[in-house]
Motif scaffolding. Sequence first.
Motif, PDB file in Angstrom:
ATOM      1  N   ALA A   1      49.061  18.519 -25.244  1.00  0.00           N
ATOM      2  CA  ALA A   1      48.581  19.401 -24.178  1.00  0.00           C
ATOM      3  C   ALA A   1      48.767  18.756 -22.804  1.00  0.00           C
ATOM      4  O   ALA A   1      49.229  19.409 -21.853  1.00  0.00           O
ATOM      5  N   ASP A   2      48.437  17.467 -22.693  1.00  0.00           N
ATOM      6  CA  ASP A   2      48.611  16.783 -21.414  1.00  0.00           C
ATOM      7  C   ASP A   2      50.073  16.716 -20.999  1.00  0.00           C
ATOM      8  O   ASP A   2      50.407  16.859 -19.817  1.00  0.00           O
ATOM      9  N   GLY A   3      50.955  16.488 -21.980  1.00  0.00           N
ATOM     10  CA  GLY A   3      52.376  16.425 -21.664  1.00  0.00           C
ATOM     11  C   GLY A   3      52.926  17.752 -21.186  1.00  0.00           C
ATOM     12  O   GLY A   3      53.714  17.812 -20.233  1.00  0.00           O
ATOM     13  N   VAL A   4      52.507  18.835 -21.847  1.00  0.00           N
ATOM     14  CA  VAL A   4      52.971  20.159 -21.429  1.00  0.00           C
ATOM     15  C   VAL A   4      52.456  20.491 -20.030  1.00  0.00           C
ATOM     16  O   VAL A   4      53.182  21.031 -19.187  1.00  0.00           O
ATOM     17  N   ILE A   5      51.187  20.158 -19.766  1.00  0.00           N
ATOM     18  CA  ILE A   5      50.614  20.446 -18.445  1.00  0.00           C
ATOM     19  C   ILE A   5      51.300  19.610 -17.366  1.00  0.00           C
ATOM     20  O   ILE A   5      51.562  20.080 -16.255  1.00  0.00           O
ATOM     21  N   ALA A   6      51.608  18.348 -17.697  1.00  0.00           N
ATOM     22  CA  ALA A   6      52.267  17.486 -16.712  1.00  0.00           C
ATOM     23  C   ALA A   6      53.672  17.988 -16.359  1.00  0.00           C
ATOM     24  O   ALA A   6      54.151  17.744 -15.248  1.00  0.00           O
ATOM     25  N   ARG A   7      54.328  18.677 -17.289  1.00  0.00           N
ATOM     26  CA  ARG A   7      55.662  19.218 -17.014  1.00  0.00           C
ATOM     27  C   ARG A   7      55.608  20.375 -16.028  1.00  0.00           C
ATOM     28  O   ARG A   7      56.642  20.754 -15.456  1.00  0.00           O
ATOM     29  N   HIS A   8      54.436  20.964 -15.853  1.00  0.00           N
ATOM     30  CA  HIS A   8      54.292  22.118 -14.954  1.00  0.00           C
ATOM     31  C   HIS A   8      53.156  21.822 -13.971  1.00  0.00           C
ATOM     32  O   HIS A   8      52.027  22.290 -14.166  1.00  0.00           O
ATOM     33  N   PRO A   9      53.396  21.044 -12.935  1.00  0.00           N
ATOM     34  CA  PRO A   9      52.327  20.672 -11.991  1.00  0.00           C
ATOM     35  C   PRO A   9      51.801  21.890 -11.242  1.00  0.00           C
ATOM     36  O   PRO A   9      52.562  22.812 -10.912  1.00  0.00           O
ATOM     37  N   ALA A  10      50.493  21.864 -10.973  1.00  0.00           N
ATOM     38  CA  ALA A  10      49.843  22.987 -10.290  1.00  0.00           C
ATOM     39  C   ALA A  10      49.643  22.736  -8.809  1.00  0.00           C
ATOM     40  O   ALA A  10      49.031  23.567  -8.128  1.00  0.00           O
ATOM     41  N   ASP A  11      50.154  21.608  -8.291  1.00  0.00           N
ATOM     42  CA  ASP A  11      49.969  21.284  -6.875  1.00  0.00           C
ATOM     43  C   ASP A  11      51.092  21.839  -6.009  1.00  0.00           C
ATOM     44  O   ASP A  11      51.535  21.201  -5.053  1.00  0.00           O
ATOM     45  N   VAL A  12      51.585  23.026  -6.368  1.00  0.00           N
ATOM     46  CA  VAL A  12      52.601  23.711  -5.577  1.00  0.00           C
ATOM     47  C   VAL A  12      51.994  25.016  -5.071  1.00  0.00           C
ATOM     48  O   VAL A  12      50.953  25.478  -5.548  1.00  0.00           O
ATOM     49  N   GLU A  13      52.669  25.629  -4.094  1.00  0.00           N
ATOM     50  CA  GLU A  13      52.096  26.837  -3.486  1.00  0.00           C
ATOM     51  C   GLU A  13      52.045  27.986  -4.479  1.00  0.00           C
ATOM     52  O   GLU A  13      51.026  28.666  -4.611  1.00  0.00           O
ATOM     53  N   ASP A  14      53.134  28.238  -5.197  1.00  0.00           N
ATOM     54  CA  ASP A  14      53.166  29.296  -6.203  1.00  0.00           C
ATOM     55  C   ASP A  14      52.975  28.652  -7.575  1.00  0.00           C
ATOM     56  O   ASP A  14      53.927  28.294  -8.251  1.00  0.00           O
ATOM     57  N   ASN A  15      51.720  28.501  -7.979  1.00  0.00           N
ATOM     58  CA  ASN A  15      51.413  27.790  -9.223  1.00  0.00           C
ATOM     59  C   ASN A  15      50.898  28.718 -10.316  1.00  0.00           C
ATOM     60  O   ASN A  15      50.143  28.302 -11.188  1.00  0.00           O
ATOM     61  N   LEU A  16      51.286  29.994 -10.254  1.00  0.00           N
ATOM     62  CA  LEU A  16      50.794  30.959 -11.242  1.00  0.00           C
ATOM     63  C   LEU A  16      51.239  30.582 -12.647  1.00  0.00           C
ATOM     64  O   LEU A  16      50.444  30.560 -13.595  1.00  0.00           O
ATOM     65  N   MET A  17      52.528  30.253 -12.824  1.00  0.00           N
ATOM     66  CA  MET A  17      53.031  29.879 -14.145  1.00  0.00           C
ATOM     67  C   MET A  17      52.386  28.586 -14.631  1.00  0.00           C
ATOM     68  O   MET A  17      52.034  28.456 -15.816  1.00  0.00           O
ATOM     69  N   ALA A  18      52.207  27.622 -13.736  1.00  0.00           N
ATOM     70  CA  ALA A  18      51.582  26.356 -14.127  1.00  0.00           C
ATOM     71  C   ALA A  18      50.153  26.563 -14.583  1.00  0.00           C
ATOM     72  O   ALA A  18      49.704  25.967 -15.580  1.00  0.00           O
ATOM     73  N   ARG A  19      49.408  27.411 -13.893  1.00  0.00           N
ATOM     74  CA  ARG A  19      48.026  27.665 -14.295  1.00  0.00           C
ATOM     75  C   ARG A  19      47.961  28.422 -15.620  1.00  0.00           C
ATOM     76  O   ARG A  19      47.066  28.210 -16.416  1.00  0.00           O
ATOM     77  N   ARG A  20      48.912  29.322 -15.850  1.00  0.00           N
ATOM     78  CA  ARG A  20      48.951  30.036 -17.124  1.00  0.00           C
ATOM     79  C   ARG A  20      49.200  29.061 -18.280  1.00  0.00           C
ATOM     80  O   ARG A  20      48.522  29.108 -19.316  1.00  0.00           O
ATOM     81  N   ILE A  21      50.153  28.155 -18.104  1.00  0.00           N
ATOM     82  CA  ILE A  21      50.460  27.183 -19.152  1.00  0.00           C
ATOM     83  C   ILE A  21      49.302  26.219 -19.357  1.00  0.00           C
ATOM     84  O   ILE A  21      48.953  25.869 -20.497  1.00  0.00           O
ATOM     85  N   ALA A  22      48.673  25.793 -18.263  1.00  0.00           N
ATOM     86  CA  ALA A  22      47.544  24.864 -18.382  1.00  0.00           C
ATOM     87  C   ALA A  22      46.389  25.496 -19.145  1.00  0.00           C
ATOM     88  O   ALA A  22      45.750  24.856 -19.991  1.00  0.00           O
ATOM     89  N   THR A  23      46.119  26.770 -18.882  1.00  0.00           N
ATOM     90  CA  THR A  23      45.034  27.452 -19.591  1.00  0.00           C
ATOM     91  C   THR A  23      45.334  27.561 -21.075  1.00  0.00           C
ATOM     92  O   THR A  23      44.476  27.265 -21.924  1.00  0.00           O
ATOM     93  N   GLN A  24      46.535  27.981 -21.422  1.00  0.00           N
ATOM     94  CA  GLN A  24      46.897  28.097 -22.840  1.00  0.00           C
ATOM     95  C   GLN A  24      46.843  26.743 -23.531  1.00  0.00           C
ATOM     96  O   GLN A  24      46.325  26.626 -24.655  1.00  0.00           O
TER      97      GLN A  24
END
Length: 365
Positions: free
Chosen positions: A106-129
């Motif tokens: 889970a940590d590895g998948v979340i790290a591949r999609h950082p949420a510290d960008v302006e458009d982080n909708l996809m990153a937040r979706r992946i982090a939640t799942q």
Amino acid sequence: MDFFTRLSPWVATAVAALVAVTAAAIVHRIAALLALRATRGLPVLHTVVRACVPVVRVLLPLVALQVVWVAASNDQAHIGTVRHVGGLALIAAAAWLLIAAIGGLADGVIARHPADVEDNLMARRIATQARVLSRTAMTGVLMAALSLMLMTFPGARQVGASLLASAGVVGIVAGIAARPVFSNIIAGLQIALAQPIRIDDVLIVEGEWGRVEEITGTYVVLRIWDERRLIIPLQWFIENPFQNWTRTSSAILGTVFLYTDYRMPLEPLRAELDRVLATAPEWDQRVKVLQLTDVTERTIQIRVLVSARSSGLAFDLRCRVREALVSFIQREYPECLPQTRAQFSGGETPEATSRPGAPPPGAPG
């Protein structure tokens, strides 16, 4: 060799256990270095390996010890108890390894999609799942490990057999008692798949504005704007309506209401709004509207509609626009601030009625 045969069987077993633990430590050291180096170019797998390395440091010696206990003679005193304890420790370590691997994945998948960008909708979706599904899997592994550990006790199996006759009643009671737990687990799976909320979403719950800080297996932590934390069961989000301001995008519209006198001209106010927005870093240049939206017997209502990239920026932009327009009215059109009018009949004037000692209207002079 004759020296060891003359020793107590437990001394020989202890020496064998020491050798096995030492060998396991050496194997772990070498295997960990090779695995970390081999997965360096694979970020997700590398994160999983890093999470598993500390657990394997405990698991390998337990495996080596269990091999020694099984190979020992059955005539040794208390060997059965030692084997049983070693088996329980081995089950616990194996469950720990699986939980660590799931968490690392889970940590590895979340790290591949950082949420510290302006458009982080996809990153937040992946982090939640990733968070919700990983915690659900961890709970399943933990329950399976506890079940396996209980099955190693003969007494537990006998109790289970004796309760089999009353399984219907026990099942009903257990179902009622465990309903909140299972309902939250199912709600967690629904949230992970359907995603009505995600990590860092902006929600309005029970009149409170906040961001989703954490989603666990049983509850959601909502960080309120004033640093309070609102703890909400997962099942609540399935059964109750709520507002999600970042469901599809973080961009949002903000409104500012002004109340002025009927004499207030709107064009200078629109020009002032243009000037304020031109220098406002919070404005995303999508929406800029100033309209007269309502009238009352005393004032007119002016609505200003502006847009921003996020709800936080929208709040700051609303405050900036409100302050600027109010200051503009006070400075340039003070007579257009809300006023209360009164009309006097019969020749009455405000001065005559308010002057101390003046005779009442119509009195003989």
